[in-house]
Design an enzyme around this catalytic site. Structure first.
Site, PDB file in Angstrom:
ATOM      1  N   LYS A  25     -15.028   8.036  -3.361  1.00  0.00           N
ATOM      2  CA  LYS A  25     -16.663   8.500  -3.126  1.00  0.00           C
ATOM      3  C   LYS A  25     -17.039   9.562  -2.869  1.00  0.00           C
ATOM      4  O   LYS A  25     -18.326   9.168  -3.636  1.00  0.00           O
ATOM      5  CB  LYS A  25     -16.527   7.910  -1.281  1.00  0.00           C
ATOM      6  CG  LYS A  25     -15.668   5.626  -0.565  1.00  0.00           C
ATOM      7  CD  LYS A  25     -15.125   6.786  -0.235  1.00  0.00           C
ATOM      8  CE  LYS A  25     -14.537   5.145   1.009  1.00  0.00           C
ATOM      9  NZ  LYS A  25     -13.270   5.699   1.712  1.00  0.00           N
ATOM     10  N   THR A  48      -8.728   6.015  -1.847  1.00  0.00           N
ATOM     11  CA  THR A  48     -10.299   5.844  -2.210  1.00  0.00           C
ATOM     12  C   THR A  48     -11.479   6.464  -1.500  1.00  0.00           C
ATOM     13  O   THR A  48     -12.599   6.405  -2.578  1.00  0.00           O
ATOM     14  CB  THR A  48     -11.006   4.559  -1.281  1.00  0.00           C
ATOM     15  OG1 THR A  48      -9.863   4.909  -0.322  1.00  0.00           O
ATOM     16  CG2 THR A  48      -9.578   3.113  -1.831  1.00  0.00           C
ATOM     17  N   HIS A  86       0.405  -1.396   0.175  1.00  0.00           N
ATOM     18  CA  HIS A  86      -0.622   0.263  -0.244  1.00  0.00           C
ATOM     19  C   HIS A  86       0.562   1.056   0.234  1.00  0.00           C
ATOM     20  O   HIS A  86      -0.078   1.943   0.434  1.00  0.00           O
ATOM     21  CB  HIS A  86      -0.775  -0.034   1.346  1.00  0.00           C
ATOM     22  CG  HIS A  86      -2.187  -1.241   1.367  1.00  0.00           C
ATOM     23  ND1 HIS A  86      -3.246  -0.826   0.811  1.00  0.00           N
ATOM     24  CD2 HIS A  86      -1.289  -2.074   1.744  1.00  0.00           C
ATOM     25  CE1 HIS A  86      -3.716  -1.557   1.486  1.00  0.00           C
ATOM     26  NE2 HIS A  86      -3.252  -2.601   1.641  1.00  0.00           N
ATOM     27  N   LYS A  94      -9.627  12.827   4.343  1.00  0.00           N
ATOM     28  CA  LYS A  94      -8.263  12.446   4.713  1.00  0.00           C
ATOM     29  C   LYS A  94      -7.248  12.418   5.847  1.00  0.00           C
ATOM     30  O   LYS A  94      -7.731  13.478   5.899  1.00  0.00           O
ATOM     31  CB  LYS A  94      -7.400  11.958   2.851  1.00  0.00           C
ATOM     32  CG  LYS A  94      -6.739  13.412   2.948  1.00  0.00           C
ATOM     33  CD  LYS A  94      -6.628  13.581   1.528  1.00  0.00           C
ATOM     34  CE  LYS A  94      -7.326  13.610   0.304  1.00  0.00           C
ATOM     35  NZ  LYS A  94      -7.473  12.097  -0.218  1.00  0.00           N
ATOM     36  N   ARG A  95      -6.820  11.415   6.278  1.00  0.00           N
ATOM     37  CA  ARG A  95      -5.389  11.514   7.258  1.00  0.00           C
ATOM     38  C   ARG A  95      -4.502  12.685   6.437  1.00  0.00           C
ATOM     39  O   ARG A  95      -4.703  13.442   5.548  1.00  0.00           O
ATOM     40  CB  ARG A  95      -4.994  10.508   7.410  1.00  0.00           C
ATOM     41  CG  ARG A  95      -5.571   8.604   7.885  1.00  0.00           C
ATOM     42  CD  ARG A  95      -5.538   9.557   9.348  1.00  0.00           C
ATOM     43  NE  ARG A  95      -4.950  10.204  10.442  1.00  0.00           N
ATOM     44  CZ  ARG A  95      -4.519   8.725  11.248  1.00  0.00           C
ATOM     45  NH1 ARG A  95      -4.906   7.348  11.503  1.00  0.00           N
ATOM     46  NH2 ARG A  95      -3.158   8.772  12.031  1.00  0.00           N
ATOM     47  N   LYS A 149      -0.047  13.995   1.185  1.00  0.00           N
ATOM     48  CA  LYS A 149      -1.396  14.860   0.515  1.00  0.00           C
ATOM     49  C   LYS A 149      -1.480  16.009   0.830  1.00  0.00           C
ATOM     50  O   LYS A 149      -2.020  16.636  -0.011  1.00  0.00           O
ATOM     51  CB  LYS A 149      -2.165  13.417   2.352  1.00  0.00           C
ATOM     52  CG  LYS A 149      -2.195  12.436   2.092  1.00  0.00           C
ATOM     53  CD  LYS A 149      -3.423  11.614   2.711  1.00  0.00           C
ATOM     54  CE  LYS A 149      -3.515  10.610   3.746  1.00  0.00           C
ATOM     55  NZ  LYS A 149      -3.338   9.579   2.337  1.00  0.00           N
TER      56      LYS A 149
HETATM   57  C1  26Q Z   1       2.965   1.615  10.595  1.00  0.00           C
HETATM   58  C2  26Q Z   1       3.616   1.054  12.038  1.00  0.00           C
HETATM   59  C3  26Q Z   1       3.806   1.584  13.345  1.00  0.00           C
HETATM   60  C4  26Q Z   1       1.469   1.968  13.762  1.00  0.00           C
HETATM   61  C5  26Q Z   1       1.388   1.958  12.200  1.00  0.00           C
HETATM   62  C6  26Q Z   1       2.407   1.315  10.700  1.00  0.00           C
HETATM   63  C7  26Q Z   1       0.919   2.421   9.921  1.00  0.00           C
HETATM   64  C8  26Q Z   1      -0.331   1.718  10.001  1.00  0.00           C
HETATM   65  C9  26Q Z   1      -1.709   1.864   9.071  1.00  0.00           C
HETATM   66  C10 26Q Z   1       1.287   2.399   8.360  1.00  0.00           C
HETATM   67  C11 26Q Z   1       0.159   2.444   7.120  1.00  0.00           C
HETATM   68  C12 26Q Z   1      -0.590   2.180   8.228  1.00  0.00           C
HETATM   69  C13 26Q Z   1      -2.008   2.477   6.636  1.00  0.00           C
HETATM   70  C14 26Q Z   1      -1.608   3.351   5.937  1.00  0.00           C
HETATM   71  C15 26Q Z   1      -2.808   3.389   4.146  1.00  0.00           C
HETATM   72  O1  26Q Z   1      -3.972   3.406   4.800  1.00  0.00           O
HETATM   73  N1  26Q Z   1      -2.426   3.137   3.583  1.00  0.00           N
HETATM   74  C16 26Q Z   1      -3.344   3.249   2.136  1.00  0.00           C
HETATM   75  O2  26Q Z   1      -4.070   2.172   2.051  1.00  0.00           O
HETATM   76  C17 26Q Z   1      -5.243   2.825   0.754  1.00  0.00           C
HETATM   77  C18 26Q Z   1      -5.784   1.216   0.709  1.00  0.00           C
HETATM   78  O3  26Q Z   1      -4.178   0.836  -0.078  1.00  0.00           O
HETATM   79  C19 26Q Z   1      -4.278   3.330  -0.092  1.00  0.00           C
HETATM   80  O4  26Q Z   1      -5.842   3.918  -0.900  1.00  0.00           O
HETATM   81  C20 26Q Z   1      -3.578   4.617   0.265  1.00  0.00           C
HETATM   82  O5  26Q Z   1      -3.677   6.055  -1.231  1.00  0.00           O
HETATM   83  C21 26Q Z   1      -3.263   4.197   0.884  1.00  0.00           C
HETATM   84  O6  26Q Z   1      -2.184   5.723   2.135  1.00  0.00           O
END
Ligand code: 26Q
Length: 819
Positions: A666, A662, A362, A554-555, A560
């Protein structure tokens, strides 16, 4: 097998059920002022249908020994469940009438529900959309994850700054989960590995864990839309393996016994917000192992209930999808069980794993690729580290050496272990080496995974790297959240469009029809009126529904580029101050975003937007032409309110940085026009809607690369663009923070001295130009209505049903329920 079509209840029968359950949640007499009790009674009535269908689904698959996919994910952002479960069971009208008879509006009851916010953002919401599609398409699928006591933090603003408070989603219980004590698992941690020599001279490894933890499963039923299926999302809660250590207790060490219990329960206590400052934390590693080990044992138990100890069908029956590298440790756990507990040779075990694991990537951001220190790994999971080294040896000595004989640089580059002061395990390398398929989440992203992230792996395993473009469920993201637009679409499209989204394409035939345009835009306007009320209630800001509603939700992350949007807002404000007659259609900028608690600059961006909003919203000089609102506590439920009311969808990441996105899908599905870069799924959205129905700006991936090659210099843009210079200089002043000059300067510093890592300065001018074109387009009502209609009509590709069909065809090879 359950049928898809027949309604299980009439409204009168449903009302009777609700009244019966009210005896449990409150009382049949006293419920009139107790919407929460009524909501729970409604959930219980719906659950009668759901659990009946769940057991029919399970019986079918047991009888047919159906192959299943097991989706392993540390995150599931489910949101609220009642409205979607009602729609998916075709009970919405029945329930609406039944609760109306009891004196309630169904929408008010929905407001009583808590979000299941067991995820951060896109990756967690994608998992939730995929579960909805898998059940809708009648595939045998299990979701596995963690039953966090606290999901993603709640966000409030105090003096414009983000404050985090704990999420209490299950404080008073949750109607949509059921505990399954018969499926409890016990897993080990820490300890040591013993080597025994068998009678035949072979070596046997025995792991003696230093601690054991109990995993208690909570099952959330996943209801398909107009389908036969109810699947299961199984979430593991950690507990101490026995309530007290009685020896310690008897020796008077009562507190130590309690400490052990606390430590065990800490594992599933809280979801980590994605946060680089949290990288490498041992507790997160233990969370990952805890849920993977419980899940793998559960998967094996399900398999053995059908095939006993005959492992020859395992790869035919089970496929495991890894949602990013977070559940990678599941590979090593299956290896360990096969080798140490079922006498597999290393080669046989690895060959089997390579048939059943697939990995979704991702992100391309190098800092986001997971690494764990070897010493920590060894302390927590000593046996798993041995297996990892064995895989690495096999990989380097057999596969890398065969392809690049004698190339030590290549061995070093591809090794599962990164050398350095402290050795690190590269989880993504372990995934690529051990999986049979690796996919990116949008075409451009998957191409970059092949060309830039893993080019050597692509050469070594030519068929392994592939693409599955993300999608979203139209049940939640159109039918349920936008009932007025759904009704209009129902009137024009006779097929079941929530299940066959491409059938909306025929609506494009009405894009030039002025009556249809009027109907479409009247609905958009009514949704904007509703959102304006919500904005007033949540922020105290009064916004005009006749303005353009311009949305970035978004986050919060630098890539972003919420700060690009912010700089442009400053530019508009400045133009209006210089010329109160500056020609622009009034615009309301709507932000929603949580910043990771340890992400300094992200929090400064929130602060700056809030400060500027305060100033602009109270400035009489600009005649209400510009408003800025930052909605607090952005989450699935808030997204469901904002998206139907959006005119403009801001998708403005630096090209090459957003894997897919995503929210872009939407918003377009609900008739918002995208203002975006050629990044992630924006590229495919542009292909679908056509160049006339999207505003594309900024450097492409290739142009960004070229910028870097020539030595990127943000000061150049500052010096040559007077407007950009003026707005950046503003941030050093006290214009927005009277008496506190420079309080907003963190953004300016990162763009100038910090080197502008996400190329905000380089895209500013083209972003301004795209905004001028967008403003012009909006002023032409018919033109805008046509664009909005075409966006809704052309989103067929982006249903998560299409993504799931791609996974099924190219990776999972599942068969749906027939009969
Ligand atoms: C990593 C290390 C420690 C704590 C947390 C994390 C962590 C947690 C969540 C790292 C990444 C995430 C989430 C990533 C994420 O949401 N990525 C997104 O995934 C979507 C679905 O595929 C894409 O549409 C987005 O582009 C992408 O940023």
């Amino acid at each position: 097998m359950a049928t898809a079509s027949k309604k299980p209840f009439t409204a009168a029968q449903f009302k009777k059920k609700v009244l019966q359950h009210l005896n449990v949640t409150s009382s049949q007499q006293d419920f009139h002022n107790n919407p929460s009790a009524v909501q729970r009674a409604v959930c219980m009535a719906v659950n009668e249908v759901i659990f009946e269908k769940l057991s029919q689904t399970n019986n079918y698959h047991k009888e047919h020994k159906t192959r299943s996919v097991n989706y392993l994910s540390l995150e599931y952002l489910m949101g609220r469940m009642l409205s979607n479960n009602l729609h998916n069971l075709d009970l919405f009208d029945v329930a609406k009438k039944a609760v109306a008879d009891l004196g309630f509006e169904i929408e008010d009851l929905f407001e009583q529900g808590h979000d299941l916010a067991l995820g951060n953002g896109g990756l967690g919401r994608l998992a939730a959309c995929f579960l909805d599609s898998l059940a809708t398409m009648d595939f045998n699928a299990y979701g596995y994850g963690i039953h966090y006591q606290h999901g993603l933090f709640k966000q409030q603003f105090h003096q414009c700054r983000q404050i985090e408070t704990p999420d209490e989603w299950r404080e008073y219980g949750n109607a949509w989960e059921v505990c399954r004590p018969e499926s409890v698992q016990t897993i080990g941690l820490f300890g040591s590995v013993e080597t025994r020599i068998n009678a035949d001279g072979s070596e046997q490894k025995i792991w003696h864990p230093g601690q054991t933890i109990k995993g208690v499963p909570w099952d959330v039923p996943i209801v398909g839309y107009n389908s036969k299926t109810v699947n299961t999302l199984r979430l593991w809660e950690s507990r101490a393996s026995s309530f007290f250590d009685w020896d310690e207790f008897n020796s008077g060490a009562y507190q130590d016994a309690h400490a052990a219990q606390n430590a065990a329960e800490t594992i599933s206590k809280v979801l980590y917000p994605n946060d680089e400052t949290e990288a490498g934390k041992e507790l997160r590693f233990i969370q990952q192992y805890f849920f993977c080990a419980c899940s793998i044992k559960d998967i094996i138990a399900r398999y053995q209930s059908m095939h006993g100890n005959d492992w020859s069908h395992f790869a035919d029956k089970m496929v495991m999808q890894l949602n990013d590298t977070h559940p990678t440790i599941a590979i090593l756990e299956l290896m360990r069980i096969l080798i140490d507990e079922h006498n597999f040779s290393f080669a046989d075990a690895f060959a089997l794993c390579r048939q059943c694991f697939a990995y979704t990537n991702h992100t391309l951001l190098p800092e986001a690729l997971e690494k764990w220190s070897v010493p920590m790994f060894e302390r927590v999971l000593p046996r798993h580290l041995q297996i990892l080294f064995a895989i690495n040896e096999f990989f380097l000595d057999r596969e890398v050496s065969a392809m690049w004989p004698g190339d030590h640089l290549m061995r070093r580059r591809l090794s599962l272990i990164e050398e350095g002061e402290v050795q690190m395990v590269r989880m993504a390398h372990l995934c690529v080496v051990s999986s049979f398929k690796v996919n990116g989440v949008a075409q451009i992203h998957s191409d970059l995974v092949k060309s830039d992230l893993f080019p050597e792996f692509n050469a070594l395993y030519p068929q392994k790297l592939t693409n599955v473009t993300n999608g979203v469920t139209p049940r939640r993201w159109l039918k349920a959240c936008n009932p007025a637009l759904s009704a209009l679409l129902d009137s024009k499209v006779k097929t079941d469009w929530p299940k066959h989204l491409s059938s909306l394409a025929s609506v494009a035939d009405f894009a030039d029809d002025s009556k249809f345009q009027q109907q479409f835009m009247d609905i958009k306007h009514a949704n904007k009126v509703k959102l304006a009320e919500e904005i007033l209630a949540l922020t105290g800001v009064d916004v005009d529904p006749n303005a353009i509603f311009d949305v970035q939700i978004k986050r919060l992350h630098e890539y972003k580029r919420q700060h690009l949007n912010f700089l442009h807002i400053l530019a508009l404000y400045r133009r209006l101050l210089n010329n109160p007659d500056y020609d622009m259609h009034p615009r309301v900028y709507i932000f929603g975003a949580k910043a990771a608690p340890g992400y300094y600059l992200a929090k400064e961006i929130i602060f700056a937007i809030n400060k500027v909003a305060e100033k602009i919203n109270n400035d009489a000089r600009i005649n209400g032409k510009l408003k800025v609102v930052f909605m607090p506590n952005y989450r699935v439920t808030l997204a469901e309110k904002i998206i139907p009311a959006a005119d403009v969808s801001e998708q403005i990441s630096t090209a090459g940085k957003e894997a897919s996105g995503t929210g872009n899908m939407k918003l377009a599905l609900n008739g918002a026009v995208t203002l975006g870069t050629l990044d992630g799924a924006n590229v495919e959205i542009a292909e679908e809607v056509g160049d006339d129905n999207i505003f594309i700006f900024g450097h492409t991936v290739e142009q960004i690369k070229a910028l870097n090659e020539h030595g990127y210099n943000p000061h150049h843009y500052y010096q040559t663009n007077a407007e950009l210079k003026a707005v950046i200089d503003w941030l050093y002043s006290d214009y927005f923070t009277p008496g506190h000059p420079g309080e907003l300067s963190a953004i300016a510093n990162s763009l100038l001295d910090g080197g502008d890592p996400y190329r905000v300065m380089a895209d500013f001018e083209s972003y301004c130009q795209a905004n001028i074109e967008l403003d012009k387009a909006y002023k032409d009502k018919a033109r805008w209505a046509k664009m909005a209609i075409i966006n809704t009509a052309k989103m067929g590709k982006f249903t998560s049903d299409r993504s799931i069909q791609d996974y099924v065809d190219n990776i999972w090879k599942l068969e749906p329920i027939v009969e």
